[in-house]
Design a protein around this motif. Structure first.
Motif, mmCIF file in Angstrom:
data_model
loop_
_atom_site.group_PDB
_atom_site.id
_atom_site.type_symbol
_atom_site.label_atom_id
_atom_site.label_comp_id
_atom_site.label_asym_id
_atom_site.label_seq_id
_atom_site.Cartn_x
_atom_site.Cartn_y
_atom_site.Cartn_z
ATOM 1 N N SER A 243 -48.933 -26.975 38.612
ATOM 2 C CA SER A 243 -50.372 -26.728 38.626
ATOM 3 C C SER A 243 -50.670 -25.232 38.652
ATOM 4 O O SER A 243 -50.015 -24.468 39.351
ATOM 5 N N GLY A 244 -51.670 -24.837 37.861
ATOM 6 C CA GLY A 244 -52.090 -23.439 37.826
ATOM 7 C C GLY A 244 -51.247 -22.556 36.929
ATOM 8 O O GLY A 244 -51.449 -21.341 36.898
ATOM 9 N N ARG A 245 -50.344 -23.138 36.159
ATOM 10 C CA ARG A 245 -49.457 -22.354 35.300
ATOM 11 C C ARG A 245 -49.806 -22.472 33.814
ATOM 12 O O ARG A 245 -49.027 -22.084 32.970
ATOM 13 N N GLY A 246 -50.972 -23.025 33.495
ATOM 14 C CA GLY A 246 -51.405 -23.119 32.104
ATOM 15 C C GLY A 246 -50.862 -24.319 31.358
ATOM 16 O O GLY A 246 -51.018 -24.410 30.142
ATOM 17 N N VAL A 247 -50.246 -25.255 32.067
ATOM 18 C CA VAL A 247 -49.654 -26.422 31.415
ATOM 19 C C VAL A 247 -50.724 -27.303 30.787
ATOM 20 O O VAL A 247 -50.601 -27.714 29.620
ATOM 21 N N ALA A 248 -51.781 -27.608 31.531
ATOM 22 C CA ALA A 248 -52.845 -28.470 31.008
ATOM 23 C C ALA A 248 -53.494 -27.841 29.785
ATOM 24 O O ALA A 248 -53.743 -28.512 28.780
ATOM 25 N N ARG A 249 -53.764 -26.553 29.848
ATOM 26 C CA ARG A 249 -54.370 -25.862 28.700
ATOM 27 C C ARG A 249 -53.440 -25.897 27.492
ATOM 28 O O ARG A 249 -53.878 -26.134 26.366
ATOM 29 N N ALA A 250 -52.148 -25.689 27.700
ATOM 30 C CA ALA A 250 -51.186 -25.726 26.593
ATOM 31 C C ALA A 250 -51.111 -27.121 25.988
ATOM 32 O O ALA A 250 -51.083 -27.267 24.760
ATOM 33 N N MET A 251 -51.083 -28.157 26.833
ATOM 34 C CA MET A 251 -51.053 -29.522 26.303
ATOM 35 C C MET A 251 -52.354 -29.843 25.571
ATOM 36 O O MET A 251 -52.323 -30.498 24.523
ATOM 37 N N ALA A 252 -53.484 -29.395 26.099
ATOM 38 C CA ALA A 252 -54.772 -29.644 25.439
ATOM 39 C C ALA A 252 -54.804 -28.987 24.070
ATOM 40 O O ALA A 252 -55.205 -29.612 23.076
ATOM 41 N N ALA A 253 -54.371 -27.726 23.991
ATOM 42 C CA ALA A 253 -54.349 -27.029 22.699
ATOM 43 C C ALA A 253 -53.414 -27.739 21.726
ATOM 44 O O ALA A 253 -53.743 -27.922 20.551
ATOM 45 N N HIS A 254 -52.262 -28.158 22.225
ATOM 46 C CA HIS A 254 -51.305 -28.888 21.379
ATOM 47 C C HIS A 254 -51.927 -30.183 20.875
ATOM 48 O O HIS A 254 -51.799 -30.539 19.698
ATOM 49 N N SER A 255 -52.608 -30.905 21.769
ATOM 50 C CA SER A 255 -53.196 -32.184 21.378
ATOM 51 C C SER A 255 -54.296 -32.012 20.338
ATOM 52 O O SER A 255 -54.431 -32.836 19.428
ATOM 53 N N LEU A 256 -55.081 -30.955 20.443
ATOM 54 C CA LEU A 256 -56.131 -30.714 19.447
ATOM 55 C C LEU A 256 -55.518 -30.452 18.079
ATOM 56 O O LEU A 256 -55.992 -30.986 17.058
#
Length: 161
Positions: A89-102
């Motif tokens: 958490s807090g390491r940009g994982v969610a943002r990276a997965m979101a960008a990948h998914s888009l």
């Protein structure tokens, strides 16, 4: 960090390690809090889901799945579910997965993405989706039975690709 397709057999233990705390907490997904490992993996790795994992240094940091939100006339809209490992958490994982998914959704021919049930108290997720261009297009009053906050709203969020 690398994001790659999940391998159901080889990734099962690591996927469960990421999924179980989210399931047991019961505060972000509409999954039974006592869901078994087998049922959780069957759900996350369902045949209709394209499942991905985010990893680095031999560790799984998170996972997401993508599917068509609906069949037939709604099949051009993607739907995803995301889980980040607590320790990542807090390491940009969610943002990276979101960008990948888009990007992956575009590559697969989807023309929009919709999240059907974002728990309103999941403030970090709501903020992330809004920062990526998602709009709240619906609010379901009291639709989620939060384990500590009682009935809270669920949001429908949407973005054209």
């Amino acid at each position: 960090m690398r994001i790659r397709p999940a391998h159901p057999e080889a990734d099962a233990d690591a996927l469960w390690r990421v999924l179980e705390p989210m399931i047991r907490a019961g505060d972000t997904y509409t999954l039974e809090r006592d869901m078994s490992r087998a049922d959780a993996l069957a759900y996350w790795l369902a045949p209709a889901h394209a499942t991905f994992v985010a990893e680095g240094d031999g560790e799984m940091f998170g996972t997401y799945y993508m599917r068509a939100n609906q069949r037939g006339g709604g099949a051009h809209v993607a739907n995803c579910g995301y889980v980040t490992a607590a320790e990542a958490s807090g390491r940009g994982v969610a943002r990276a997965m979101a960008a990948h998914s888009l990007e992956e959704a575009r590559r697969r021919g989807f023309r929009a993405m919709q999240f059907n049930f974002v728990v309103s108290t999941n403030v970090r997720a709501v903020r992330l989706w809004e920062s990526l261009g998602f709009d709240v297009v619906g609010r379901l009053p009291g639709a989620f039975a939060h384990p500590t906050m009682g009935e809270v709203d669920a949001l429908v969020m949407y973005r054209r690709l």
